[in-house]
Scaffold this motif. Sequence first.
Motif, PDB file in Angstrom:
ATOM      1  N   ARG A   4       0.714  -5.498   2.404  1.00 10.78           N
ATOM      2  CA  ARG A   4       1.696  -4.704   3.127  1.00 10.78           C
ATOM      3  C   ARG A   4       1.821  -3.337   2.471  1.00 10.78           C
ATOM      4  N   PRO A   5       2.095  -2.305   3.243  1.00  7.50           N
ATOM      5  CA  PRO A   5       2.237  -0.964   2.659  1.00  7.50           C
ATOM      6  C   PRO A   5       3.514  -0.847   1.847  1.00  7.50           C
ATOM      7  N   ALA A  44       4.671   1.049   7.041  1.00  4.78           N
ATOM      8  CA  ALA A  44       4.644   2.282   6.271  1.00  4.78           C
ATOM      9  C   ALA A  44       5.187   3.409   7.135  1.00  4.78           C
ATOM     10  N   SER A  70      -0.498   4.231  -1.164  1.00  2.86           N
ATOM     11  CA  SER A  70      -0.161   3.398  -0.007  1.00  2.86           C
ATOM     12  C   SER A  70      -0.535   4.097   1.299  1.00  2.86           C
ATOM     13  N   CYS A 108      -4.053  -1.924   2.807  1.00  2.45           N
ATOM     14  CA  CYS A 108      -2.911  -2.133   1.916  1.00  2.45           C
ATOM     15  C   CYS A 108      -3.347  -2.860   0.649  1.00  2.45           C
TER      16      CYS A 108
END
Length: 214
Positions: A79-80, A98, A142, A162
Amino acid sequence: LSLSPSLSPSLSLDCVCAQIVSGAPVSASRALELGLVDALANPAKGESLRQAAVAFALARAKEAKEDPGLLEARRLSCRPVPFGGEAGKAEGKAEGKALSKAGKAWALEACRLALSGLPPESRGGLARRLAVQAVTAAVQSSPELRASSKGGADACPEPWECFEAFEHGLAEEARLFDTLVASPQSVAKRHLFFAERAASKLPPAGSPESGGSG
């Protein structure tokens, strides 16, 4: 440092930096509010920690069986980094997504402000400064939302993008950790740690064990 590449989507960077540099304990209710934990056991209702954990795991397993994508979505490494802050609120940030360049700029500014409020390295601020640098590196690496080529909603980064950023964050943390271990401040603090414990084992002053007269 380990918070930096695996931040909870509920946290904003100003909160993360403040928590990392202070090391202050967090209550269970506050941890739930921040998204650091998924659920709490409720002893007042006769629920034990084990019962709550088993019930939670079974519920997540059922959800994953119905939608296999949910399990992958829970992996923080895929995940970002959540940028958070007012920029995130203004842009309607959704869970686990994000933000745009504006959100990343806000997050980097939050890191800069956190760094500016710390003591200099020469006055014991080395560890906290490197911790904020690790968070900054996580933000910089990121991935951001990608503009849709069809004019629709912006697309979230792919999990592999990610994960690559996550791996970069871990590598940077390892490098900074090695710097800290070899620093004079680290050597001094380890010496103080063991000296304090050795001093606590000394016999009371004036006792026969200390060589004094009773």
